[in-house]
Design a protein around this motif. Structure first.
Motif, PDB file in Angstrom:
ATOM      1  N   LYS A  17      37.890 -16.992  16.661  1.00 56.61           N
ATOM      2  CA  LYS A  17      38.159 -16.460  18.113  1.00 56.61           C
ATOM      3  C   LYS A  17      37.038 -15.819  18.698  1.00 56.61           C
ATOM      4  CE  LYS A  17      41.997 -14.059  20.382  1.00 56.61           C
ATOM      5  NZ  LYS A  17      43.328 -13.406  20.046  1.00 56.61           N
ATOM      6  N   ALA A  18      36.365 -14.900  17.826  1.00 55.05           N
ATOM      7  CA  ALA A  18      34.981 -14.280  18.193  1.00 55.05           C
ATOM      8  C   ALA A  18      33.835 -15.298  18.698  1.00 55.05           C
ATOM      9  CB  ALA A  18      34.349 -13.473  17.379  1.00 55.05           C
ATOM     10  N   LEU A  19      33.837 -16.464  17.755  1.00 55.59           N
ATOM     11  CA  LEU A  19      32.836 -17.537  18.082  1.00 55.59           C
ATOM     12  C   LEU A  19      33.158 -18.167  19.419  1.00 55.59           C
ATOM     13  CD1 LEU A  19      30.373 -18.526  16.865  1.00 55.59           C
ATOM     14  CD2 LEU A  19      31.809 -20.257  15.848  1.00 55.59           C
ATOM     15  N   LEU A  20      34.510 -18.432  19.620  1.00 58.07           N
ATOM     16  CA  LEU A  20      35.251 -18.908  20.892  1.00 58.07           C
ATOM     17  C   LEU A  20      34.544 -18.112  22.105  1.00 58.07           C
ATOM     18  CD1 LEU A  20      36.674 -21.495  21.606  1.00 58.07           C
ATOM     19  CD2 LEU A  20      38.585 -19.806  21.458  1.00 58.07           C
ATOM     20  N   ARG A  21      34.717 -16.844  22.007  1.00 56.19           N
ATOM     21  CA  ARG A  21      34.262 -16.023  23.403  1.00 56.19           C
ATOM     22  C   ARG A  21      32.883 -16.069  23.321  1.00 56.19           C
ATOM     23  NH1 ARG A  21      36.874 -11.581  20.770  1.00 56.19           N
ATOM     24  NH2 ARG A  21      39.244 -11.698  20.700  1.00 56.19           N
ATOM     25  N   ASN A  22      32.212 -16.217  22.597  1.00 62.03           N
ATOM     26  CA  ASN A  22      30.556 -16.328  22.827  1.00 62.03           C
ATOM     27  C   ASN A  22      30.024 -17.579  23.097  1.00 62.03           C
ATOM     28  OD1 ASN A  22      30.616 -13.572  22.214  1.00 62.03           O
ATOM     29  ND2 ASN A  22      30.461 -13.940  19.893  1.00 62.03           N
ATOM     30  N   GLN A  23      30.682 -18.762  23.265  1.00 60.31           N
ATOM     31  CA  GLN A  23      30.220 -19.990  23.688  1.00 60.31           C
ATOM     32  C   GLN A  23      29.528 -20.002  25.208  1.00 60.31           C
ATOM     33  OE1 GLN A  23      29.502 -22.251  21.420  1.00 60.31           O
ATOM     34  NE2 GLN A  23      30.378 -20.480  20.194  1.00 60.31           N
ATOM     35  N   THR A  24      28.415 -20.561  25.400  1.00 63.28           N
ATOM     36  CA  THR A  24      27.888 -20.696  26.451  1.00 63.28           C
ATOM     37  C   THR A  24      28.372 -22.093  27.433  1.00 63.28           C
ATOM     38  OG1 THR A  24      25.782 -21.366  25.761  1.00 63.28           O
ATOM     39  CG2 THR A  24      26.085 -18.996  26.205  1.00 63.28           C
ATOM     40  N   THR A  25      28.641 -23.157  26.646  1.00 62.08           N
ATOM     41  CA  THR A  25      28.842 -24.374  27.155  1.00 62.08           C
ATOM     42  C   THR A  25      30.085 -24.825  27.160  1.00 62.08           C
ATOM     43  OG1 THR A  25      28.187 -25.579  25.366  1.00 62.08           O
ATOM     44  CG2 THR A  25      26.444 -25.089  27.090  1.00 62.08           C
ATOM     45  N   ALA A  26      30.924 -25.534  27.932  1.00 62.73           N
ATOM     46  CA  ALA A  26      32.073 -25.866  27.878  1.00 62.73           C
ATOM     47  C   ALA A  26      32.327 -26.906  26.641  1.00 62.73           C
ATOM     48  CB  ALA A  26      32.620 -26.706  29.188  1.00 62.73           C
ATOM     49  N   SER A  27      31.336 -27.651  26.447  1.00 58.38           N
ATOM     50  CA  SER A  27      31.377 -28.623  25.281  1.00 58.38           C
ATOM     51  C   SER A  27      31.489 -28.084  23.848  1.00 58.38           C
ATOM     52  CB  SER A  27      30.334 -29.712  25.332  1.00 58.38           C
ATOM     53  OG  SER A  27      29.069 -29.168  25.147  1.00 58.38           O
ATOM     54  N   ASP A  28      30.775 -27.217  23.638  1.00 62.34           N
ATOM     55  CA  ASP A  28      30.759 -26.199  22.459  1.00 62.34           C
ATOM     56  C   ASP A  28      32.126 -25.389  22.312  1.00 62.34           C
ATOM     57  OD1 ASP A  28      28.179 -27.175  21.535  1.00 62.34           O
ATOM     58  OD2 ASP A  28      27.231 -25.390  22.368  1.00 62.34           O
ATOM     59  N   LYS A  29      32.632 -24.946  23.369  1.00 61.51           N
ATOM     60  CA  LYS A  29      33.830 -24.205  23.645  1.00 61.51           C
ATOM     61  C   LYS A  29      35.055 -25.084  23.251  1.00 61.51           C
ATOM     62  CE  LYS A  29      35.970 -20.539  25.993  1.00 61.51           C
ATOM     63  NZ  LYS A  29      35.928 -19.901  27.247  1.00 61.51           N
ATOM     64  N   GLU A  30      34.988 -26.279  23.621  1.00 59.40           N
ATOM     65  CA  GLU A  30      36.252 -27.347  23.038  1.00 59.40           C
ATOM     66  C   GLU A  30      35.958 -27.634  21.928  1.00 59.40           C
ATOM     67  OE1 GLU A  30      37.077 -30.363  26.749  1.00 59.40           O
ATOM     68  OE2 GLU A  30      35.246 -30.577  25.811  1.00 59.40           O
ATOM     69  N   ARG A  31      34.870 -27.695  21.191  1.00 61.69           N
ATOM     70  CA  ARG A  31      34.568 -28.036  19.566  1.00 61.69           C
ATOM     71  C   ARG A  31      35.380 -26.907  18.851  1.00 61.69           C
ATOM     72  NH1 ARG A  31      31.165 -31.154  22.634  1.00 61.69           N
ATOM     73  NH2 ARG A  31      30.698 -33.121  21.510  1.00 61.69           N
ATOM     74  N   ILE A  32      34.905 -25.728  19.306  1.00 66.79           N
ATOM     75  CA  ILE A  32      35.314 -24.269  18.285  1.00 66.79           C
ATOM     76  C   ILE A  32      36.920 -24.368  18.693  1.00 66.79           C
ATOM     77  CG2 ILE A  32      35.145 -21.942  18.222  1.00 66.79           C
ATOM     78  CD1 ILE A  32      32.563 -23.502  17.281  1.00 66.79           C
ATOM     79  N   GLN A  33      37.274 -24.474  19.980  1.00 62.08           N
ATOM     80  CA  GLN A  33      38.806 -24.215  20.163  1.00 62.08           C
ATOM     81  C   GLN A  33      39.422 -25.020  19.271  1.00 62.08           C
ATOM     82  OE1 GLN A  33      39.683 -25.076  24.202  1.00 62.08           O
ATOM     83  NE2 GLN A  33      41.591 -23.834  24.135  1.00 62.08           N
TER      84      GLN A  33
END
Length: 164
Positions: A17-33
């Motif tokens: 959840k913390a890693l998800l908040r710190n993502q700067t790109t949408a593609s990285d955010k999707e993968r962590i999500q």
């Protein structure tokens, strides 16, 4: 059971959840999500995560899961960004067009620019492409002559200059 994933997620739910908040790109955010949804059990299957929660194709999500399985978070987040298409206007032509647009006489319209490109530089481009180059990329626009009265009223001009 079909669609059940076999993915051991080593990170905790809070860490994801913390890693998800710190993502700067949408593609990285999707993968962590994806990892977060599976770890928090909001999604029971890859199919469910793909279709209803992430809006991606099941095969894409399975590819991400395979990457994570093989190399962890670093492998999941390492992907090449797609730079988009290459400009159809060569650099030398863009420089020539920029120089021509800086001249005082300019162009009357985008069509005039299109014709100039064809005649002077030998570049045939659609109107829409020329507009995009000139307006968005070069930040310029054709110089349009505004209509002027044949008999200006001097009193109105003086009054405008005082108030305007």
């Amino acid at each position: 059971m079909s669609g059940v994933y076999h993915l051991e997620i080593t990170e905790s739910e809070q860490a994801l959840k913390a890693l998800l908040r710190n993502q700067t790109t949408a593609s990285d955010k999707e993968r962590i999500q994806l990892l977060y949804l599976l770890k928090s059990e909001q999604a029971e299957t890859i199919q469910q995560a793909a279709a209803s929660l992430l809006g991606r194709h099941r095969v894409t999500i399975q590819t991400w899961a395979k990457r994570y399985r093989q190399g962890g978070l670093e492998a999941l987040r390492s992907h090449k960004p797609h730079p988009g298409g290459k400009s159809t206007l060569p650099d030398w032509a863009e420089t020539a067009l920029r120089n021509r647009l800086e001249q005082p006489e300019g162009f009357e319209s985008y069509e005039a620019i299109r014709q100039w490109l064809a005649l002077e530089l030998g570049i045939v481009a659609p109107y829409k492409t020329v507009h995009k180059w000139v307006y968005y990329r070069l930040g310029a626009a054709p110089k349009v002559v505004r209509p002027k009265s044949d008999k200006p009223d001097e009193a109105q001009i003086v009054a405008y200059k005082k108030t305007g």
